[in-house]
Design a protein around this motif. Structure first.
Motif, PDB file in Angstrom:
ATOM      1  N   LYS A 188      41.618  29.865  37.190  1.00 55.19           N
ATOM      2  CA  LYS A 188      40.188  29.620  37.006  1.00 55.19           C
ATOM      3  C   LYS A 188      39.360  30.559  37.877  1.00 55.19           C
ATOM      4  O   LYS A 188      38.315  31.061  37.448  1.00 55.19           O
ATOM      5  N   ALA A 189      39.827  30.810  39.076  1.00 55.44           N
ATOM      6  CA  ALA A 189      39.130  31.740  39.966  1.00 55.44           C
ATOM      7  C   ALA A 189      39.173  33.157  39.410  1.00 55.44           C
ATOM      8  O   ALA A 189      38.190  33.900  39.488  1.00 55.44           O
ATOM      9  N   THR A 190      40.294  33.537  38.822  1.00 54.95           N
ATOM     10  CA  THR A 190      40.437  34.868  38.223  1.00 54.95           C
ATOM     11  C   THR A 190      39.451  35.070  37.083  1.00 54.95           C
ATOM     12  O   THR A 190      38.911  36.164  36.895  1.00 54.95           O
ATOM     13  N   LEU A 191      39.190  34.012  36.324  1.00 56.79           N
ATOM     14  CA  LEU A 191      38.325  34.108  35.150  1.00 56.79           C
ATOM     15  C   LEU A 191      36.866  33.771  35.442  1.00 56.79           C
ATOM     16  O   LEU A 191      36.022  33.868  34.541  1.00 56.79           O
ATOM     17  N   ALA A 192      36.558  33.397  36.668  1.00 52.82           N
ATOM     18  CA  ALA A 192      35.215  32.892  36.976  1.00 52.82           C
ATOM     19  C   ALA A 192      34.117  33.898  36.652  1.00 52.82           C
ATOM     20  O   ALA A 192      33.100  33.548  36.039  1.00 52.82           O
ATOM     21  N   ALA A 193      34.292  35.159  37.041  1.00 47.97           N
ATOM     22  CA  ALA A 193      33.254  36.153  36.780  1.00 47.97           C
ATOM     23  C   ALA A 193      33.100  36.411  35.289  1.00 47.97           C
ATOM     24  O   ALA A 193      31.986  36.572  34.774  1.00 47.97           O
ATOM     25  N   SER A 194      34.209  36.450  34.572  1.00 49.65           N
ATOM     26  CA  SER A 194      34.177  36.631  33.122  1.00 49.65           C
ATOM     27  C   SER A 194      33.501  35.445  32.452  1.00 49.65           C
ATOM     28  O   SER A 194      32.689  35.614  31.530  1.00 49.65           O
ATOM     29  N   ASP A 195      33.824  34.236  32.901  1.00 49.83           N
ATOM     30  CA  ASP A 195      33.184  33.036  32.361  1.00 49.83           C
ATOM     31  C   ASP A 195      31.668  33.113  32.535  1.00 49.83           C
ATOM     32  O   ASP A 195      30.906  32.755  31.626  1.00 49.83           O
ATOM     33  N   ALA A 196      31.248  33.578  33.712  1.00 46.89           N
ATOM     34  CA  ALA A 196      29.813  33.663  33.994  1.00 46.89           C
ATOM     35  C   ALA A 196      29.126  34.677  33.078  1.00 46.89           C
ATOM     36  O   ALA A 196      28.012  34.431  32.598  1.00 46.89           O
ATOM     37  N   LEU A 197      29.788  35.812  32.823  1.00 49.58           N
ATOM     38  CA  LEU A 197      29.224  36.805  31.902  1.00 49.58           C
ATOM     39  C   LEU A 197      29.076  36.220  30.499  1.00 49.58           C
ATOM     40  O   LEU A 197      28.054  36.404  29.841  1.00 49.58           O
ATOM     41  N   CYS A 198      30.104  35.536  30.046  1.00 49.32           N
ATOM     42  CA  CYS A 198      30.057  34.945  28.703  1.00 49.32           C
ATOM     43  C   CYS A 198      28.944  33.907  28.604  1.00 49.32           C
ATOM     44  O   CYS A 198      28.252  33.810  27.580  1.00 49.32           O
ATOM     45  N   LYS A 199      28.753  33.145  29.660  1.00 50.10           N
ATOM     46  CA  LYS A 199      27.685  32.140  29.678  1.00 50.10           C
ATOM     47  C   LYS A 199      26.331  32.808  29.526  1.00 50.10           C
ATOM     48  O   LYS A 199      25.449  32.301  28.814  1.00 50.10           O
ATOM     49  N   ARG A 200      26.145  33.953  30.160  1.00 51.91           N
ATOM     50  CA  ARG A 200      24.879  34.685  30.037  1.00 51.91           C
ATOM     51  C   ARG A 200      24.671  35.175  28.607  1.00 51.91           C
ATOM     52  O   ARG A 200      23.540  35.170  28.095  1.00 51.91           O
ATOM     53  N   LEU A 201      25.726  35.585  27.945  1.00 49.32           N
ATOM     54  CA  LEU A 201      25.619  36.032  26.557  1.00 49.32           C
ATOM     55  C   LEU A 201      25.188  34.880  25.647  1.00 49.32           C
ATOM     56  O   LEU A 201      24.300  35.041  24.811  1.00 49.32           O
ATOM     57  N   PHE A 202      25.824  33.743  25.809  1.00 47.29           N
ATOM     58  CA  PHE A 202      25.502  32.601  24.953  1.00 47.29           C
ATOM     59  C   PHE A 202      24.070  32.116  25.180  1.00 47.29           C
ATOM     60  O   PHE A 202      23.439  31.597  24.253  1.00 47.29           O
ATOM     61  N   ALA A 203      23.559  32.278  26.391  1.00 46.64           N
ATOM     62  CA  ALA A 203      22.207  31.805  26.708  1.00 46.64           C
ATOM     63  C   ALA A 203      21.121  32.701  26.138  1.00 46.64           C
ATOM     64  O   ALA A 203      19.967  32.280  26.006  1.00 46.64           O
ATOM     65  N   ALA A 204      21.476  33.933  25.793  1.00 49.36           N
ATOM     66  CA  ALA A 204      20.478  34.899  25.337  1.00 49.36           C
ATOM     67  C   ALA A 204      20.137  34.724  23.865  1.00 49.36           C
ATOM     68  O   ALA A 204      20.952  34.248  23.064  1.00 49.36           O
ATOM     69  N   ASP A 205      18.929  35.144  23.507  1.00 51.95           N
ATOM     70  CA  ASP A 205      18.509  35.193  22.110  1.00 51.95           C
ATOM     71  C   ASP A 205      18.750  36.574  21.509  1.00 51.95           C
ATOM     72  O   ASP A 205      18.816  36.722  20.288  1.00 51.95           O
ATOM     73  N   ALA A 206      18.853  37.572  22.382  1.00 45.99           N
ATOM     74  CA  ALA A 206      19.021  38.951  21.917  1.00 45.99           C
ATOM     75  C   ALA A 206      19.727  39.768  22.999  1.00 45.99           C
ATOM     76  O   ALA A 206      19.663  39.447  24.183  1.00 45.99           O
ATOM     77  N   PHE A 207      20.384  40.838  22.547  1.00 46.72           N
ATOM     78  CA  PHE A 207      21.109  41.732  23.442  1.00 46.72           C
ATOM     79  C   PHE A 207      20.532  43.144  23.336  1.00 46.72           C
ATOM     80  O   PHE A 207      20.291  43.639  22.233  1.00 46.72           O
TER      81      PHE A 207
END
Length: 223
Positions: free
Chosen positions: A70-89
């Motif tokens: 879980k610690a290894t994936l934490a930064a990746s998880d956070a990036l993915c969360k930011r993507l899902f929260a966005a309306d546009a890229f």
């Protein structure tokens, strides 16, 4: 509009891709769109490159992951969360040696996540999950790689970006490519940047219309 904006140019003040991205956001705001920017500069905050530990953890079921995984994936998880929260890229980058900067490839490797940004259906089909966001790629190229030019077959950037993001659900991205810049005379560079800016003005108008329609639909649904 929540806009996730990623810059990937190694240059700072002299970066054309960064300048064009700022130009686009300014035009979007000039259309009356309220833009909330979530900004990432992958040349400063570079995602970790894939390691064996990352590869093992990402394919382990979430409920089976150890605290270390879980610690290894934490930064990746956070990036993915930011993507899902966005309306546009908005992704802005130069072409380096026919493809993307390595820092942006590291970003792609971190957001291409099984059971998160793509999932497997019962029939085995892989289904990307980032389907609702508008997506714009702004790229700058030293040479002229437009169709019909001698170097057009050497554009590995556009197909790589389309393939990677289609896999996670982005099926209709827009591309605005400023070219040629580095290997051309001053007049050709100025013309390339002007063409890109004209395209970005059009894209900003399209996105503004989309945003107003989206907000109107949300208002109706809430009524």
């Amino acid at each position: 509009m929540k806009l996730f904006h990623v810059d990937a140019s190694a240059k700072r003040e002299t970066s054309n891709s960064r300048a064009l991205a700022r130009f686009f956001i300014e035009n979007l705001r000039s259309q009356g769109v309220e833009v909330e920017v979530d900004y990432l500069d992958v040349t400063v905050d570079t995602p970790e490159h894939v390691t064996q530990a990352f590869a093992v953890a990402t394919y382990r079921a979430e409920n089976e992951r150890t605290p270390e995984m879980k610690a290894t994936l934490a930064a990746s998880d956070a990036l993915c969360k930011r993507l899902f929260a966005a309306d546009a890229f908005l992704f802005a980058m130069p072409m380096y040696n026919w493809s993307m900067p390595s820092t942006f490839k590291a970003f792609i490797d971190n957001i291409t996540r099984t059971d998160l940004t793509y999932k497997k259906a019962k029939n085995g089909e892989l289904i990307g999950q980032l389907t609702r966001q508008k997506t714009l790629f702004i790229t700058t190229r030293g040479a002229d790689l437009r169709p019909g030019t001698p170097y057009s077959s050497m554009d590995a950037l556009t197909p790589a970006l389309k393939t990677a993001f289609r896999f996670v659900g982005v099926n209709d991205p827009r591309f605005v490519d400023a070219q040629p810049l580095q290997f051309s005379d001053q007049a050709a560079r100025a013309a390339a940047l002007m063409r890109a800016k004209e395209e970005l003005v059009d894209v900003a108008a399209e996105w503004a219309a989309w945003e107003y329609a989206r907000l109107g639909l949300e208002a109706l649904e809430a009524a």
